[in-house]
Design an enzyme around this catalytic site. Sequence first.
Site, PDB file in Angstrom:
ATOM      1  N   HIS A 140      -5.414  -5.602   2.861  1.00 29.54           N
ATOM      2  CA  HIS A 140      -5.496  -4.324   2.064  1.00 29.54           C
ATOM      3  C   HIS A 140      -6.483  -4.140   1.371  1.00 29.54           C
ATOM      4  CE1 HIS A 140      -1.562  -4.644   1.385  1.00 29.54           C
ATOM      5  NE2 HIS A 140      -1.374  -5.489   1.813  1.00 29.54           N
TER       6      HIS A 140
ATOM      7  N   TYR B 165      -9.796   2.315  -3.942  1.00 28.67           N
ATOM      8  CA  TYR B 165      -9.852   2.294  -2.795  1.00 28.67           C
ATOM      9  C   TYR B 165     -10.924   2.263  -1.946  1.00 28.67           C
ATOM     10  CZ  TYR B 165      -4.530   2.099  -3.076  1.00 28.67           C
ATOM     11  OH  TYR B 165      -4.061   2.239  -3.507  1.00 28.67           O
TER      12      TYR B 165
END
Length: 157
Positions: free
Chosen positions: A99, A22
């Site tokens: 995302h 991430y």
Amino acid sequence: MKILVIHGPNLNMLGRREPEVYGSVTLDEINAILQERAAAVGVTLLTVQSNHEGALIDFLQAEGWDADGIIINPGALTHYGLALRDALAMLKAPIIEVHLSNVYRREPFRHTSVIAPVATGQIAGLGWRGYLLAIEWLLGTRGQGPGTRDQALGTRD
């Protein structure tokens, strides 16, 4: 112009949670970057993060009716957040699902989104810059006002 940015479960842990997946940028840093861009072009940007689906729905019901665009990273709610999906479906603004990671290069259970059928588009795998791309796309719809999800794509009947 009013844009909502919705961050789902566990996104408050950005910068600490699996940075190899991430990234190292925190949610506060992402929100600051987005607020700076919005302010530069005269856009009101409201952000919310919750680990609770109902809180996100409450936010949408309170703020979504007059929104000109919605950016949502539903986190794990991507795969099972049917109530969130229904709340988004009630609204008329264009919706961009974002995302940070490329969900299609990850575990198979991450490949299915219950949000995608009500979204105008999806951005995945471009890290925090995906949020900026979503803002830029929504800026291209400026002036069309709420109720333009189909018009934004040129698919209105």
